[in-house]
Design a protein around this motif. Structure first.
Motif, PDB file in Angstrom:
ATOM      1  N   HIS A 121       0.847  -1.193   0.000  1.00 15.52           N
ATOM      2  CA  HIS A 121       0.000   0.000   0.000  1.00 15.52           C
ATOM      3  C   HIS A 121       0.878   1.236   0.000  1.00 15.52           C
ATOM      4  CE1 HIS A 121      -3.083   2.919   1.136  1.00 15.52           C
ATOM      5  NE2 HIS A 121      -3.974   2.021   0.743  1.00 15.52           N
ATOM      6  N   PHE A 122       0.459   2.241  -0.771  1.00 14.66           N
ATOM      7  CA  PHE A 122       1.270   3.457  -0.903  1.00 14.66           C
ATOM      8  C   PHE A 122       1.264   4.323   0.348  1.00 14.66           C
ATOM      9  CE2 PHE A 122      -2.899   4.380  -2.762  1.00 14.66           C
ATOM     10  CZ  PHE A 122      -3.292   5.473  -2.007  1.00 14.66           C
ATOM     11  N   MET A 123       0.257   4.207   1.193  1.00 13.74           N
ATOM     12  CA  MET A 123       0.170   5.044   2.390  1.00 13.74           C
ATOM     13  C   MET A 123       0.990   4.404   3.500  1.00 13.74           C
ATOM     14  SD  MET A 123      -1.036   7.800   3.767  1.00 13.74           S
ATOM     15  CE  MET A 123      -2.564   8.452   3.168  1.00 13.74           C
ATOM     16  N   THR A 124       1.988   5.121   3.966  1.00 12.72           N
ATOM     17  CA  THR A 124       2.875   4.581   4.995  1.00 12.72           C
ATOM     18  C   THR A 124       2.521   5.161   6.359  1.00 12.72           C
ATOM     19  OG1 THR A 124       4.516   6.343   4.805  1.00 12.72           O
ATOM     20  CG2 THR A 124       4.725   4.483   3.274  1.00 12.72           C
ATOM     21  N   THR A 125       3.057   4.529   7.400  1.00 11.85           N
ATOM     22  CA  THR A 125       2.805   5.018   8.759  1.00 11.85           C
ATOM     23  C   THR A 125       3.404   6.406   8.974  1.00 11.85           C
ATOM     24  OG1 THR A 125       4.753   3.835   9.551  1.00 11.85           O
ATOM     25  CG2 THR A 125       2.627   2.726   9.788  1.00 11.85           C
ATOM     26  N   ARG A 126       4.340   6.814   8.103  1.00 10.26           N
ATOM     27  CA  ARG A 126       4.917   8.159   8.227  1.00 10.26           C
ATOM     28  C   ARG A 126       3.859   9.247   8.071  1.00 10.26           C
ATOM     29  NH1 ARG A 126       9.545   8.087   3.837  1.00 10.26           N
ATOM     30  NH2 ARG A 126       7.758   7.294   2.727  1.00 10.26           N
ATOM     31  N   LEU A 127       2.772   8.933   7.382  1.00 10.15           N
ATOM     32  CA  LEU A 127       1.726   9.930   7.134  1.00 10.15           C
ATOM     33  C   LEU A 127       0.595   9.879   8.154  1.00 10.15           C
ATOM     34  CD1 LEU A 127       1.484   9.726   3.250  1.00 10.15           C
ATOM     35  CD2 LEU A 127       2.605  11.463   4.636  1.00 10.15           C
ATOM     36  N   LEU A 128       0.648   8.941   9.086  1.00 16.92           N
ATOM     37  CA  LEU A 128      -0.458   8.781  10.034  1.00 16.92           C
ATOM     38  C   LEU A 128      -0.657  10.019  10.905  1.00 16.92           C
ATOM     39  CD1 LEU A 128      -2.721   6.973  10.955  1.00 16.92           C
ATOM     40  CD2 LEU A 128      -1.133   5.853  12.523  1.00 16.92           C
ATOM     41  N   ASP A 129       0.431  10.611  11.386  1.00 14.23           N
ATOM     42  CA  ASP A 129       0.284  11.804  12.227  1.00 14.23           C
ATOM     43  C   ASP A 129      -0.390  12.942  11.463  1.00 14.23           C
ATOM     44  OD1 ASP A 129       1.318  10.652  14.534  1.00 14.23           O
ATOM     45  OD2 ASP A 129       3.371  11.257  14.060  1.00 14.23           O
ATOM     46  N   SER A 130      -0.045  13.107  10.184  1.00 12.85           N
ATOM     47  CA  SER A 130      -0.679  14.168   9.400  1.00 12.85           C
ATOM     48  C   SER A 130      -2.163  13.863   9.194  1.00 12.85           C
ATOM     49  CB  SER A 130       0.022  14.360   8.055  1.00 12.85           C
ATOM     50  OG  SER A 130      -0.253  13.303   7.166  1.00 12.85           O
ATOM     51  N   GLN A 131      -2.513  12.586   9.092  1.00 10.99           N
ATOM     52  CA  GLN A 131      -3.919  12.209   8.955  1.00 10.99           C
ATOM     53  C   GLN A 131      -4.694  12.590  10.223  1.00 10.99           C
ATOM     54  OE1 GLN A 131      -5.486   9.268   6.588  1.00 10.99           O
ATOM     55  NE2 GLN A 131      -4.512  10.788   5.282  1.00 10.99           N
ATOM     56  N   PHE A 132      -4.146  12.249  11.377  1.00 12.99           N
ATOM     57  CA  PHE A 132      -4.822  12.595  12.631  1.00 12.99           C
ATOM     58  C   PHE A 132      -4.891  14.109  12.833  1.00 12.99           C
ATOM     59  CE2 PHE A 132      -4.404   8.158  14.065  1.00 12.99           C
ATOM     60  CZ  PHE A 132      -5.661   7.995  14.638  1.00 12.99           C
ATOM     61  N   ALA A 133      -3.850  14.827  12.411  1.00 12.16           N
ATOM     62  CA  ALA A 133      -3.859  16.289  12.538  1.00 12.16           C
ATOM     63  C   ALA A 133      -4.929  16.917  11.654  1.00 12.16           C
ATOM     64  CB  ALA A 133      -2.482  16.857  12.186  1.00 12.16           C
ATOM     65  N   THR A 134      -5.203  16.312  10.523  1.00 15.38           N
ATOM     66  CA  THR A 134      -6.196  16.828   9.582  1.00 15.38           C
ATOM     67  C   THR A 134      -7.616  16.432   9.965  1.00 15.38           C
ATOM     68  OG1 THR A 134      -4.567  16.726   7.795  1.00 15.38           O
ATOM     69  CG2 THR A 134      -6.870  16.833   7.131  1.00 15.38           C
ATOM     70  N   LEU A 135      -7.780  15.303  10.638  1.00 14.58           N
ATOM     71  CA  LEU A 135      -9.098  14.743  10.928  1.00 14.58           C
ATOM     72  C   LEU A 135      -9.993  15.698  11.705  1.00 14.58           C
ATOM     73  CD1 LEU A 135     -11.084  12.332  10.923  1.00 14.58           C
ATOM     74  CD2 LEU A 135     -10.005  11.614  13.073  1.00 14.58           C
ATOM     75  N   GLU A 136     -11.175  15.925  11.152  1.00 15.86           N
ATOM     76  CA  GLU A 136     -12.277  16.596  11.839  1.00 15.86           C
ATOM     77  C   GLU A 136     -13.379  15.543  11.926  1.00 15.86           C
ATOM     78  OE1 GLU A 136     -13.154  20.033   9.432  1.00 15.86           O
ATOM     79  OE2 GLU A 136     -11.189  20.918   9.814  1.00 15.86           O
ATOM     80  N   PRO A 137     -13.584  14.958  13.110  1.00 16.99           N
ATOM     81  CA  PRO A 137     -14.538  13.852  13.223  1.00 16.99           C
ATOM     82  C   PRO A 137     -15.937  14.238  12.732  1.00 16.99           C
ATOM     83  CG  PRO A 137     -13.241  14.040  15.221  1.00 16.99           C
ATOM     84  CD  PRO A 137     -12.934  15.253  14.388  1.00 16.99           C
ATOM     85  N   LEU A 138     -16.676  13.221  12.348  1.00 15.19           N
ATOM     86  CA  LEU A 138     -18.056  13.388  11.920  1.00 15.19           C
ATOM     87  C   LEU A 138     -18.825  14.135  13.002  1.00 15.19           C
ATOM     88  CD1 LEU A 138     -19.788  12.428   9.480  1.00 15.19           C
ATOM     89  CD2 LEU A 138     -20.453  10.485  10.889  1.00 15.19           C
ATOM     90  N   GLN A 139     -19.551  15.160  12.610  1.00 17.88           N
ATOM     91  CA  GLN A 139     -20.290  16.004  13.550  1.00 17.88           C
ATOM     92  C   GLN A 139     -21.742  15.542  13.659  1.00 17.88           C
ATOM     93  OE1 GLN A 139     -18.599  18.635  15.306  1.00 17.88           O
ATOM     94  NE2 GLN A 139     -17.010  17.320  14.456  1.00 17.88           N
ATOM     95  N   ALA A 140     -22.399  15.936  14.752  1.00 19.69           N
ATOM     96  CA  ALA A 140     -23.768  15.508  15.030  1.00 19.69           C
ATOM     97  C   ALA A 140     -24.748  15.907  13.933  1.00 19.69           C
ATOM     98  CB  ALA A 140     -24.223  16.065  16.377  1.00 19.69           C
ATOM     99  N   ASP A 141     -24.469  17.003  13.225  1.00 15.21           N
ATOM    100  CA  ASP A 141     -25.389  17.450  12.175  1.00 15.21           C
ATOM    101  C   ASP A 141     -25.084  16.818  10.812  1.00 15.21           C
ATOM    102  OD1 ASP A 141     -23.008  18.911  11.804  1.00 15.21           O
ATOM    103  OD2 ASP A 141     -24.075  20.600  10.916  1.00 15.21           O
TER     104      ASP A 141
END
Length: 167
Positions: A121-141
């Motif tokens: 897979h092209f996505m490595t664990t090196r990018l995981l922190d950037s994924q979590f930093a970008t994540l805006e969880p699903l909102q109630a609305d």
């Protein structure tokens, strides 16, 4: 036949979107599309090199996923797409009103372990922190459900399909 929504399986890399998505699609009796297949080659090259995508990189990808969802025309479907930011989900909803989201979520350590164990897979664990930093969880609305990824994939998919049917 009543109209069925397109479900976008979202979450950071390594949450099991590609594994759980087809299982949810099967349970719901709709087709599945792999979101990674919608990435232009330049995006895959960046991620393979460990370079996080920016919003400009993601725009054509999101538009392609949105076009697929719109093309389903009420027949339903499941597509994997990280959809990490609210703005990305808004863009998908603008392309295909009625989309619902399945947010796969879990602890960073569990996700990193799963990512480290996968091959090819092209996505490595090196990018995981950037994924979590970008994540805006699903909102109630936002139409959708949140499902924990701790159990095995079949259990996750079963829980997800049941929750989606209740929407």
């Amino acid at each position: 036949m009543s109209s069925r929504p397109v479900v976008v399986v979202m979450g950071v890399a390594g949450t099991g979107k590609t594994t759980v998505g087809p299982l949810v699609a099967e349970a719901l009796g709709v087709p599945y599309a792999e979101g990674d297949d919608f990435h232009p080659p330049a995006n895959i090259a960046k991620m393979t090199a460990g370079i996080p995508l920016d919003d400009a990189d993601r725009a054509p990808w999101l538009d392609a996923v949105g076009a697929w969802a719109r093309g389903r025309g009420g027949r339903g479907g499941v597509v994997s797409c990280s959809a990490l930011k609210r703005a990305y989900r808004d863009r998908l909803r603008a392309a295909a009103p009625g989309i619902v989201f399945l947010h796969l979520t879990g602890e960073r350590q569990l996700i990193a372990g799963r990512m480290a164990a996968r091959t090819g897979h092209f996505m490595t664990t090196r990018l995981l922190d950037s994924q979590f930093a970008t994540l805006e969880p699903l909102q109630a609305d936002e139409a959708g459900v949140v499902v924990d990824i701790t159990p095995e994939a079949a259990v996750i998919a079963e829980r997800a399909a049941a929750a989606l049917r209740r929407l």
